[in-house]
Design an enzyme around this catalytic site. Structure first.
Site: not given
Ligand code: NAD
Length: 365
Positions: A135, A220
């Protein structure tokens, strides 16, 4: 507490090394059969690959570290010795196409700076390999789409490294929200940041990182909001602050965003590259609250809920668990829950947050 959160992640993970690994892993049908382990090639032997992913691969039951891709010959030597990787399974970034002939490799895990994910993911897919990508998936929606298309065209599987999707503490919070254990979810406050050290690193370079703290750690909090609501956001408002315009010349230092979800849930989030101590979330419901603090570390995530019991599930190695799941998806031909589409959607929302900062007003999707 260490002043280096990345080091702190490591310390807390090490403390958990004794945990019986993967005991809670759902896809446990796969037996421990070395002959059937899927071979993983790591692309980019930096901090994450060295300190987290390679050790995690030693703990998985259905995959193994089979190959490496590096531009640094000295690293190749070290890894070769440490993990017993044969010479034929050592590549540099320009020779990845030769993987097509290498049956030892099933999965290529891309762990390079963000803006290089596409190039190496496509090279892996073209060589007939499944792709697992760190990510954020890439630095634009278009580039995420190109990755999805390229992997699909090759008939391979694509997954994105959202390790918290495999943390039982996060999953317990999702359960609390979904089952309305404390009433309906109404408000989420999620924050993540750390004080950036080395001013020369790629994370501060726009062409390699695509953005700053939002791309790196704000993602996140976005994931938390999407996981807890089970919904897609419809509205964002965001603003940025910069106290060190030299260090953060190319990317944002601190960003504050808010979002609305269709059910009426509102989210507030700060991400920063200039403060430590932010790594948690709290979800407020009709009758109370629950949350994790820390929420986003490699290990040691834990939390509380207003009606009493702590949220403190033993965390198996998140990287081992996500890789076991991805291998299981390949072996059993099922779609990964951390799909390329999920990665693309996150990048679309991150771009909307930047758009709101730029326009100085909320943006509706
Ligand atoms: P890092 O700087 O430690 O490692 C990057 C690696 O890429 C190095 O081996 C470097 O040599 C290599 N590289 C290849 N081409 C490069 C170039 N042109 N410029 C710079 N480096 C180049 O970074 P990292 O912390 O390991 O992060 C790598 C990826 O993993 C990023 O996408 C990051 O967002 C992601 N990440 C994910 C987590 C997680 O918890 N899932 C944690 C940290 C990093």
């Amino acid at each position: 507490m260490s002043h280096n959160p990345r080091r702190q992640f490591l310390t807390q993970s090490a403390a958990l090394a004794a945990t019986p690994l993967l005991a809670s892993f759902a896809g446990k049908a796969f037996a421990d059969d070395p002959a059937r382990k899927l071979g993983v090639a790591l692309v980019g032997l930096g901090s994450l690959a060295t300190n987290q992913i390679a050790p995690a691969l030693q703990k998985t039951r259905n995959c193994r570290l089979a190959a490496i891709v590096t531009g640094t010959p000295s690293k190749a030597e070290t890894w070769k010795k440490q993990y017993g990787i044969p010479d034929k399974n050592i590549y540099d970034y320009k020779t990845m196409n030769r993987m097509a002939d290498n049956k030892d490799i099933d999965i290529v895990y891309v762990v390079t700076p963000n803006a290089l994910h596409l190039e190496y993911a496509l090279a892996a897919a073209a060589a007939g390999k499944h792709v697992f990508c760190e990510k954020p998936m890439e630095i634009s929606v278009e580039r995420c789409q190109q990755m999805i298309d390229g992997v699909k065209k090759a008939g391979r599987m694509l997954g994105v490294g959202y390790r918290c999707q495999f943390d039982p503490n996060h999953l317990e919070c999702v359960r609390l929200a979904k089952e309305k254990v404390l009433g309906e979810l109404k408000v989420i406050d999620a924050n993540f940041g750390f004080a950036m050290g080395d001013p020369t690193q790629w994370r501060l370079k726009r062409d390699l990182a695509g953005g700053g703290c939002l791309m790196d750690v704000g993602i996140y909090c976005l994931q938390t909001a999407r996981m807890l609501t089970g919904e897609e956001p419809v509205w964002f408002s965001a603003t940025e602050t910069k106290t060190d315009p030299v260090k953060f010349k190319e990317v944002e230092e601190t960003i504050l965003w808010q979002a609305k979800f269709p059910s009426g849930v509102v989210v507030s989030s700060v991400s920063t590259y200039n403060a430590n101590g932010l790594a948690g979330f709290r979800a407020a419901t009709q009758r109370g609250w629950f949350g994790l603090e820390p929420a986003y570390f490699y290990g040691g995530n834990r939390g509380k809920r207003s009606d009493g019991p702590d949220i403190n599930f033993p965390v198996a190695d998140q990287f081992a668990t996500e890789l076991e799941d991805f291998a299981d998806c390949i072996l059993n031909k099922r779609q990964s829950k951390v799909s390329g589409e999920m990665g693309l959607a996150d990048v679309k929302y991150l771009m909307t947050i930047y758009d709101s900062v730029k326009k100085g007003r909320p943006v509706t999707l």
